[in-house]
Every structure is written in C-alpha cells, then in structure tokens.
Design a protein around this motif. Structure first.
Motif, PDB file in Angstrom:
ATOM      1  N   ARG A 258      26.972  40.424  50.727  1.00  0.00           N
ATOM      2  CA  ARG A 258      26.519  39.864  51.999  1.00  0.00           C
ATOM      3  C   ARG A 258      27.070  40.646  53.184  1.00  0.00           C
ATOM      4  NH1 ARG A 258      29.028  35.703  49.568  1.00  0.00           N
ATOM      5  NH2 ARG A 258      30.343  35.442  51.390  1.00  0.00           N
ATOM      6  N   GLY A 259      27.168  41.971  53.039  1.00  0.00           N
ATOM      7  CA  GLY A 259      27.647  42.820  54.114  1.00  0.00           C
ATOM      8  C   GLY A 259      29.154  42.940  54.211  1.00  0.00           C
ATOM      9  N   GLU A 260      29.894  42.294  53.331  1.00  0.00           N
ATOM     10  CA  GLU A 260      31.356  42.369  53.353  1.00  0.00           C
ATOM     11  C   GLU A 260      31.847  43.159  52.154  1.00  0.00           C
ATOM     12  OE1 GLU A 260      33.594  38.701  54.131  1.00  0.00           O
ATOM     13  OE2 GLU A 260      31.643  37.706  54.311  1.00  0.00           O
ATOM     14  N   ARG A 261      33.032  43.738  52.281  1.00  0.00           N
ATOM     15  CA  ARG A 261      33.655  44.425  51.155  1.00  0.00           C
ATOM     16  C   ARG A 261      34.007  43.384  50.087  1.00  0.00           C
ATOM     17  NH1 ARG A 261      34.919  49.576  52.331  1.00  0.00           N
ATOM     18  NH2 ARG A 261      34.866  50.178  54.505  1.00  0.00           N
ATOM     19  N   PRO A 262      33.875  43.738  48.818  1.00  0.00           N
ATOM     20  CA  PRO A 262      34.145  42.759  47.755  1.00  0.00           C
ATOM     21  C   PRO A 262      35.528  42.115  47.847  1.00  0.00           C
ATOM     22  CG  PRO A 262      33.090  44.687  46.820  1.00  0.00           C
ATOM     23  CD  PRO A 262      33.390  45.004  48.263  1.00  0.00           C
ATOM     24  N   GLU A 263      36.547  42.879  48.243  1.00  0.00           N
ATOM     25  CA  GLU A 263      37.894  42.300  48.316  1.00  0.00           C
ATOM     26  C   GLU A 263      38.047  41.299  49.452  1.00  0.00           C
ATOM     27  OE1 GLU A 263      38.162  46.300  50.459  1.00  0.00           O
ATOM     28  OE2 GLU A 263      37.171  45.527  48.682  1.00  0.00           O
ATOM     29  N   ASP A 264      37.093  41.264  50.378  1.00  0.00           N
ATOM     30  CA  ASP A 264      37.177  40.357  51.516  1.00  0.00           C
ATOM     31  C   ASP A 264      36.443  39.034  51.308  1.00  0.00           C
ATOM     32  OD1 ASP A 264      38.720  42.220  52.852  1.00  0.00           O
ATOM     33  OD2 ASP A 264      37.002  43.090  53.909  1.00  0.00           O
ATOM     34  N   VAL A 265      35.784  38.877  50.174  1.00  0.00           N
ATOM     35  CA  VAL A 265      35.096  37.612  49.920  1.00  0.00           C
ATOM     36  C   VAL A 265      36.003  36.701  49.100  1.00  0.00           C
ATOM     37  CG1 VAL A 265      32.786  38.608  50.069  1.00  0.00           C
ATOM     38  CG2 VAL A 265      33.901  38.407  47.850  1.00  0.00           C
ATOM     39  N   ALA A 266      35.794  35.421  49.234  1.00  0.00           N
ATOM     40  CA  ALA A 266      36.562  34.438  48.471  1.00  0.00           C
ATOM     41  C   ALA A 266      35.617  33.336  48.034  1.00  0.00           C
ATOM     42  CB  ALA A 266      37.689  33.866  49.314  1.00  0.00           C
ATOM     43  N   TYR A 267      35.839  32.852  46.840  1.00  0.00           N
ATOM     44  CA  TYR A 267      35.008  31.791  46.285  1.00  0.00           C
ATOM     45  C   TYR A 267      35.903  30.676  45.778  1.00  0.00           C
ATOM     46  CZ  TYR A 267      31.546  35.561  46.171  1.00  0.00           C
ATOM     47  OH  TYR A 267      30.711  36.591  46.504  1.00  0.00           O
ATOM     48  N   ALA A 268      35.332  29.506  45.700  1.00  0.00           N
ATOM     49  CA  ALA A 268      36.069  28.350  45.202  1.00  0.00           C
ATOM     50  C   ALA A 268      35.452  27.851  43.902  1.00  0.00           C
ATOM     51  CB  ALA A 268      36.032  27.229  46.252  1.00  0.00           C
ATOM     52  N   GLY A 269      36.195  27.043  43.224  1.00  0.00           N
ATOM     53  CA  GLY A 269      35.683  26.369  42.030  1.00  0.00           C
ATOM     54  C   GLY A 269      35.269  27.319  40.923  1.00  0.00           C
ATOM     55  N   ALA A 270      34.121  27.038  40.337  1.00  0.00           N
ATOM     56  CA  ALA A 270      33.640  27.814  39.197  1.00  0.00           C
ATOM     57  C   ALA A 270      33.379  29.276  39.540  1.00  0.00           C
ATOM     58  CB  ALA A 270      32.359  27.180  38.640  1.00  0.00           C
ATOM     59  N   ALA A 271      33.174  29.595  40.798  1.00  0.00           N
ATOM     60  CA  ALA A 271      32.891  30.971  41.216  1.00  0.00           C
ATOM     61  C   ALA A 271      34.145  31.734  41.639  1.00  0.00           C
ATOM     62  CB  ALA A 271      31.888  30.959  42.363  1.00  0.00           C
ATOM     63  N   GLU A 272      35.311  31.148  41.469  1.00  0.00           N
ATOM     64  CA  GLU A 272      36.548  31.747  41.963  1.00  0.00           C
ATOM     65  C   GLU A 272      36.758  33.186  41.482  1.00  0.00           C
ATOM     66  OE1 GLU A 272      41.333  30.808  42.152  1.00  0.00           O
ATOM     67  OE2 GLU A 272      40.004  29.418  41.119  1.00  0.00           O
ATOM     68  N   LYS A 273      36.449  33.502  40.257  1.00  0.00           N
ATOM     69  CA  LYS A 273      36.665  34.839  39.700  1.00  0.00           C
ATOM     70  C   LYS A 273      35.516  35.814  39.974  1.00  0.00           C
ATOM     71  CE  LYS A 273      40.691  34.906  37.791  1.00  0.00           C
ATOM     72  NZ  LYS A 273      41.677  35.851  38.277  1.00  0.00           N
ATOM     73  N   LEU A 274      34.495  35.380  40.686  1.00  0.00           N
ATOM     74  CA  LEU A 274      33.343  36.231  40.961  1.00  0.00           C
ATOM     75  C   LEU A 274      33.735  37.470  41.778  1.00  0.00           C
ATOM     76  CD1 LEU A 274      30.352  36.719  40.584  1.00  0.00           C
ATOM     77  CD2 LEU A 274      29.937  35.240  42.568  1.00  0.00           C
ATOM     78  N   ARG A 275      34.675  37.313  42.679  1.00  0.00           N
ATOM     79  CA  ARG A 275      35.137  38.474  43.450  1.00  0.00           C
ATOM     80  C   ARG A 275      35.625  39.586  42.527  1.00  0.00           C
ATOM     81  NH1 ARG A 275      40.272  38.173  47.304  1.00  0.00           N
ATOM     82  NH2 ARG A 275      41.138  37.609  45.301  1.00  0.00           N
ATOM     83  N   ASP A 276      36.314  39.230  41.459  1.00  0.00           N
ATOM     84  CA  ASP A 276      36.803  40.234  40.503  1.00  0.00           C
ATOM     85  C   ASP A 276      35.641  40.979  39.850  1.00  0.00           C
ATOM     86  OD1 ASP A 276      39.270  39.225  41.169  1.00  0.00           O
ATOM     87  OD2 ASP A 276      39.633  38.266  39.225  1.00  0.00           O
ATOM     88  N   VAL A 277      34.564  40.285  39.596  1.00  0.00           N
ATOM     89  CA  VAL A 277      33.381  40.929  39.019  1.00  0.00           C
ATOM     90  C   VAL A 277      32.810  41.931  40.011  1.00  0.00           C
ATOM     91  CG1 VAL A 277      31.025  40.555  38.181  1.00  0.00           C
ATOM     92  CG2 VAL A 277      32.854  38.956  37.536  1.00  0.00           C
ATOM     93  N   TRP A 278      32.695  41.546  41.284  1.00  0.00           N
ATOM     94  CA  TRP A 278      32.153  42.467  42.291  1.00  0.00           C
ATOM     95  C   TRP A 278      33.045  43.696  42.444  1.00  0.00           C
ATOM     96  CZ3 TRP A 278      28.013  40.601  41.372  1.00  0.00           C
ATOM     97  CH2 TRP A 278      27.506  39.376  41.786  1.00  0.00           C
ATOM     98  N   ILE A 279      34.343  43.508  42.383  1.00  0.00           N
ATOM     99  CA  ILE A 279      35.254  44.653  42.478  1.00  0.00           C
ATOM    100  C   ILE A 279      35.104  45.560  41.260  1.00  0.00           C
ATOM    101  CG2 ILE A 279      37.697  45.319  42.489  1.00  0.00           C
ATOM    102  CD1 ILE A 279      38.147  42.881  44.383  1.00  0.00           C
ATOM    103  N   ALA A 280      34.941  44.977  40.085  1.00  0.00           N
ATOM    104  CA  ALA A 280      34.731  45.777  38.869  1.00  0.00           C
ATOM    105  C   ALA A 280      33.423  46.569  38.957  1.00  0.00           C
ATOM    106  CB  ALA A 280      34.728  44.871  37.637  1.00  0.00           C
ATOM    107  N   VAL A 281      32.401  45.962  39.525  1.00  0.00           N
ATOM    108  CA  VAL A 281      31.133  46.676  39.722  1.00  0.00           C
ATOM    109  C   VAL A 281      31.366  47.888  40.619  1.00  0.00           C
ATOM    110  CG1 VAL A 281      28.852  46.528  40.812  1.00  0.00           C
ATOM    111  CG2 VAL A 281      29.628  44.709  39.281  1.00  0.00           C
ATOM    112  N   ARG A 282      32.091  47.690  41.711  1.00  0.00           N
ATOM    113  CA  ARG A 282      32.370  48.797  42.627  1.00  0.00           C
ATOM    114  C   ARG A 282      33.157  49.909  41.925  1.00  0.00           C
ATOM    115  NH1 ARG A 282      35.780  47.626  47.864  1.00  0.00           N
ATOM    116  NH2 ARG A 282      37.321  47.280  46.245  1.00  0.00           N
TER     117      ARG A 282
END
Length: 164
Positions: free
Chosen positions: A90-114
């Motif tokens: 959504r226009g932000e760097r993956p390390e700058d996003v944060a998710y709650a609940g079931a999506a909490e680890k999604l940021r790690d997936v985006w960083i791995a993609v990068r």
C-alpha cells in the motif's frame, strides 16, 4: 510481482544501450529496436536520466548512452529508478506496516518476498543479460519445472540459498 510497461521498456532500452557500446544512440532507433512507442520511451528516458542511469546530449551527434558500465547497473537499479521500491505494501515499505491478530506475521512474509526479489534483481546486471551469461543461480531457478507453471504448489527455496 507486477512488472509494468514502464519497467519493461526501461530495462529493454538500457539493454539496447548496453549492447550498443560507448556511442550515443538515438531515441528513435531505441524505440524501433524494441517496438516501444516513441513518446512513451522519451518519458522513460527522462526518468532514467534523472535517476543517473543514462546520459544524453542534444544535436545531430547526440543521443543516449549508459551513465556507468553495464556490469554496474542491476535490474533492481532500473526498477527503483522508474517505479520506486522493489516491494511495497500500500505504498509503504514492508518493515513499516503492522498487523494485528491473525495477520500479525504477514509483515514477515512481505519482507521475505522483498529479500527474494532482491536476491535475483540486485544480482543480475545489464551486462549479464546482454551477454546471455546469467548468474548460475538464475539457471538453477528456471530449471525447476515449477518455475514455468502458472501456479506452483511446491514451496521451493527460490533465492534462499543465494546471499542477498
């Protein structure tokens, strides 16, 4: 990863310049060589010039040429110049996003993609593509039959064995 027309045209244009060598190339001949709309190419070349990847000179002896050697320009450099970061959420760097609940680890997936995008795009230069001598790991990645299917079910370690 979605590769836009702008990125595709920029990479193909710089490959033509790398293959042309030292002398300047006219925008018209670059557009013709890669079947790129001339007006669109002019805008892409302006981005590449502002980004320090090409130089230009006006006039009858003018044209465009690479600002540095082809082996020093990675595909990642080109993408960043014309589109921005290799991976964003959504226009932000993956390390700058944060998710709650079931999506909490999604940021790690985006960083791995990068990381995996970087593993390929930062290691492949214009010179590699022009010479046809791609890094060995690229050959290994595309030798996997799953690389050629539209949908891979095998969670291969694409890029993970290659340092980024």
């Amino acid at each position: 990863m979605h590769i836009t027309a702008r990125v595709d045209y920029a990479v193909r244009t710089l490959l033509e310049l790398a293959a042309a060598g030292e002398g300047p190339a006219k925008a018209e001949s670059l557009a013709r060589a890669q079947a790129i709309p001339h007006k669109f190419l002019e805008a892409v070349l302006a981005d590449l010039r502002r980004g320090g990847l090409v130089r230009s000179r006006r006039g009858p002896e003018g044209g465009y040429w690479l600002a540095r050697p082809a082996d020093e320009i990675s595909i990642a450099d080109i993408i960043r110049t014309v589109e921005g970061p290799l991976a964003s959420v959504r226009g932000e760097r993956p390390e700058d996003v944060a998710y709650a609940g079931a999506a909490e680890k999604l940021r790690d997936v985006w960083i791995a993609v990068r990381v995996n995008l970087r593993a390929v795009l930062e290691e492949v230069s214009l010179a590699d593509v022009v010479s046809g001598d791609l890094p060995d790991f690229v050959g290994e990645l595309i030798a996997d039959p799953g690389a050629w299917s539209r949908r891979t079910v095998r969670p291969a370690s694409y890029g993970l064995d290659h340092p980024s």
